[in-house]
Design an enzyme around this catalytic site. Structure first.
Site, PDB file in Angstrom:
ATOM      1  N   GLU A  37       0.878  -1.165   0.000  1.00 41.14           N
ATOM      2  CA  GLU A  37       0.000   0.000   0.000  1.00 41.14           C
ATOM      3  C   GLU A  37       0.917   1.216   0.000  1.00 41.14           C
ATOM      4  O   GLU A  37       1.856   1.281   0.793  1.00 41.14           O
ATOM      5  CB  GLU A  37      -0.875   0.033   1.262  1.00 41.14           C
ATOM      6  CG  GLU A  37      -1.822   1.222   1.220  1.00 41.14           C
ATOM      7  CD  GLU A  37      -2.608   1.441   2.512  1.00 41.14           C
ATOM      8  OE1 GLU A  37      -2.231   0.907   3.551  1.00 41.14           O
ATOM      9  OE2 GLU A  37      -3.613   2.181   2.452  1.00 41.14           O
ATOM     10  N   ARG A 264       6.623 -12.718   9.291  1.00 39.24           N
ATOM     11  CA  ARG A 264       7.086 -11.341   9.152  1.00 39.24           C
ATOM     12  C   ARG A 264       8.463 -11.219   9.802  1.00 39.24           C
ATOM     13  O   ARG A 264       8.815 -11.979  10.686  1.00 39.24           O
ATOM     14  CB  ARG A 264       6.061 -10.478   9.878  1.00 39.24           C
ATOM     15  CG  ARG A 264       6.415  -9.071  10.159  1.00 39.24           C
ATOM     16  CD  ARG A 264       5.288  -8.450  10.997  1.00 39.24           C
ATOM     17  NE  ARG A 264       4.115  -8.187  10.192  1.00 39.24           N
ATOM     18  CZ  ARG A 264       3.940  -7.079   9.466  1.00 39.24           C
ATOM     19  NH1 ARG A 264       4.856  -6.145   9.464  1.00 39.24           N
ATOM     20  NH2 ARG A 264       2.857  -6.896   8.752  1.00 39.24           N
ATOM     21  N   LYS A 274       5.165   0.929  10.442  1.00 36.21           N
ATOM     22  CA  LYS A 274       5.068   2.117   9.602  1.00 36.21           C
ATOM     23  C   LYS A 274       4.520   3.291  10.404  1.00 36.21           C
ATOM     24  O   LYS A 274       4.920   4.428  10.203  1.00 36.21           O
ATOM     25  CB  LYS A 274       4.114   1.850   8.429  1.00 36.21           C
ATOM     26  CG  LYS A 274       4.786   1.345   7.175  1.00 36.21           C
ATOM     27  CD  LYS A 274       3.766   1.349   6.042  1.00 36.21           C
ATOM     28  CE  LYS A 274       4.212   0.444   4.906  1.00 36.21           C
ATOM     29  NZ  LYS A 274       3.170   0.287   3.887  1.00 36.21           N
TER      30      LYS A 274
END
Length: 561
Positions: A37, A264, A274
């Site tokens: 994204e 992850r 983020k």
RNA sequence: UGUCCCAUGGUGUAACGGUAGCACUACAGUUUUUGGUACUGUCUGUCUAGGUUCGAAUCCUGGUGGGACAACCA
């Protein structure tokens, strides 16, 4: 020579791909995608996903596309779109195609209309809070919305209104009609569309007001593109049944994409969120997304990390089905491994003190040859001017040295790297007792390469000429975070955990003149100090070096002794 | 009182029913024109209890422990 066949064991995803290939699933086609994204910069965790997505395609004769998952205009920006592309290229990958989820807005809309016509989706006019309440909890079933049985025609009309601008944000949503009692929360009539009017989309502007949600858009985008292996991180595991449910509603051929999850990346002392990184940037705690202390790809690049070093690291960590936390020392090892093999050696004195060779001719300049990289064949050499007055590290001289001190002390011999063996004769101190100058005599028979030069001395130290060396600013970067695992500190303000000494700027440094011509993509090892690169802000008049990583343990050991 | 995923040295991983191996870290030692690098060695591991089997880290069952899921984020 033995055959160099280091056979790396395949990770579980590679094994799956080979099995799919052997069984001819999806006609033996391999297609992946990297779907960020565009709401932030890529970080080292994304590098793990990138290496997988692009690596699988590369190794198994498939293709990998870059797709921007841009279904939420409130958070997204072209700045991020650009940086993401730059960082992927820097890592050495090329996408077959570049796509945007926003390219599929019309197709997604049409399929949603079909779903409404099939009686499998409805418009809900309740508030977000009410809908959340009706969802129940993971242990308690939800209750059905009063709008669930709304007639198809009314749903269609309202869906149109959601996108025409007549409907306010939050006033209504489109929901899939599945099962409010499902043990999987994601099946309790998930929201497919919501209204966003107050932010323009970075590509479609204000053309759309109803935007699809991830769970609906992602799988369909995969399907539209022909993705065979949709790889994502573990937290999407519980979404997979819904991913499959949507595919089942629309798939009209034998082909279908399959989602597989992997762990992850977590690294000790490192924040990978983020949201937190954005906070660091916005509050000016760091100088930007490319601050060398940031775990972003561009931050690591600015700090002097190479793509090879990052690949090296990713190769070491593996892909599994469970979460772990990688010790940051593994990342640092991966960097040193690459830099040790490829970075040129240069001389720099960070904390200078004057060394005067009392028996060396005044005004004489000798050019000493320095091999650029002793670990690498045919990498050339350069010359360093040698004079009567030199700078050495203040730490490299001790008037009264402990037993295990290998460097300069009165009455003892030491080698000047690439030059002569010298014997310390004394020093001068100021009124406070601080050493201001060190005196020594050099042995003319011991220049590097001369027969006498093989004499054993207990240590070797680096130096630069007082007259010829250049002033430089050296930025020593350390870990930004002190917490072992920030995930455990959820309720605490993570800024309290920042290391106040994460950046130490040293302006006293003196470097050899050769470095004036250094390009800023070049990495150097400063003797016994660490690996550095030239900061992009550096100019010929103002040399600025960033420390990539320190040499393994050298200072720590020194402190112990 | 739910669903799904998972469990191998301090850390990260491999072994796919047949000798628990590799890397990082730590600690020793050898080499060295930097105490770096390289090389060698040492320490440390299959969560637990049963079962299947000639044989289980691996398959089965029950525990225990960890993670994900209750955004109109992705």
């Amino acid at each position: 020579m033995e055959e160099n066949t280091v056979k790396r064991t395949l990770n579980f995803i590679e094994q799956m791909v080979e099995k799919d290939l052997a069984e001819g699933r999806n006609n033996g086609r391999i297609q992946t995608r990297f779907p960020p994204e565009p709401n932030g910069y890529l970080h080292i965790g994304h590098a793990k996903a990138i290496c997988l997505d692009f690596g699988i395609a590369r190794n198994y004769g498939g293709i990998c596309n870059l797709r921007f998952d841009d279904t939420n205009p409130a958070k997204e920006d072209v700045e991020y779109v650009d940086s993401i592309q730059e960082d992927i290229k820097w890592l050495g990958y090329e996408w077959a195609n570049i796509y945007y989820a926003s390219d599929y807005f019309q197709q997604l809309w049409d399929l949603a209309v079909k779903l409404i016509k099939d009686g499998k989706a409805y418009i809900d006019e309740q508030s977000a809070e009410t809908i959340a309440k009706q969802k129940g909890t993971p242990t308690l079933p939800g209750t059905e919305s009063p709008y669930r049985k709304r007639p198809v025609e009314e749903n269609l009309a309202l869906f149109e209104k959601m996108n025409s601008g007549e409907v306010e944000e939050g006033a209504m949503v489109l929901r899939a009609k599945i099962d409010m009692a499902s043990p999987n929360m994601h099946f309790r009539d998930p929201i497919m569309y919501r209204v966003i009017k107050s932010y323009p989309h970075h590509r479609t502007g204000y053309a759309w007001k109803a935007y699809p949600m991830y769970d609906y858009a992602h799988g369909q985008s995969d399907y539209f593109e022909g993705v065979t292996h949709s790889l994502c991180t573990l937290e999407f595991e519980v979404h997979r049944p819904l991913y499959d449910w949507f595919i089942d509603q629309f798939a009209d051929s034998d082909y279908r994409p399959y989602q597989t999850e992997f762990n992850r990346l977590n690294i000790t002392y490192t924040v990978m969120s983020k949201r937190k990184m954005l906070q660091l940037v916005e509050e000016g705690i760091v100088r930007g997304w490319d601050d060398p202390r940031m775990p972003t790809i561009c931050g690591l690049r600015r700090r002097g990390y190479t793509p090879a070093a990052i690949h090296n690291f990713i190769d070491k960590i593996g892909y599994t089905k469970y979460e772990g936390i990688i010790d940051v020392s593994l990342l640092e090892h991966a960097v040193r491994e690459d830099l040790n093999a490829n970075a040129d050696r240069a001389s720099a004195v960070l904390n200078p003190i004057k060394l005067i060779l009392t028996n060396y001719p005044e005004g004489q300049v000798e050019m000493m040859e320095a091999v650029n990289n002793p670990e690498k064949e045919n990498c050339g050499s350069h010359e360093i001017p040698f004079t009567k007055e030199l700078y050495i590290e203040a730490d490299d001289f001790m008037e009264e040295a402990p037993k295990k001190y290998f460097r300069l002390t009165i009455g003892q011999e030491v080698r000047l790297k690439n030059a002569y063996i010298i014997k310390c004769t004394g020093c001068k101190k100021d009124e406070n007792g601080n050493v201001t100058e060190v005196y020594a005599e050099y042995d003319p028979q011991t220049k590097s390469g001369m027969p006498e030069s093989n004499r054993k001395v207990k240590g070797t130290i680096h130096w630069v000429s007082v007259e010829h060396s250049l002033p430089a600013e050296v930025r020593l970067y350390d870990r930004l975070f002190l917490a072992e695992n920030l995930n455990e500190e959820k309720d605490r303000d993570f800024r309290e955990l920042l290391n106040p000494n994460s950046l130490v700027i040293n302006t006293k440094a003196r470097v050899e003149p050769w470095l004036k011509d250094a390009t800023h993509l070049h990495n150097f090892q400063f003797q016994r100090i660490g690996y550095f690169n030239v900061d992009p802000d550096s100019t010929p008049d103002k040399l600025v070096f960033n420390r990539t990583v320190s040499l393994k343990d050298s200072w720590a050991k020194e402190v112990r002794n």
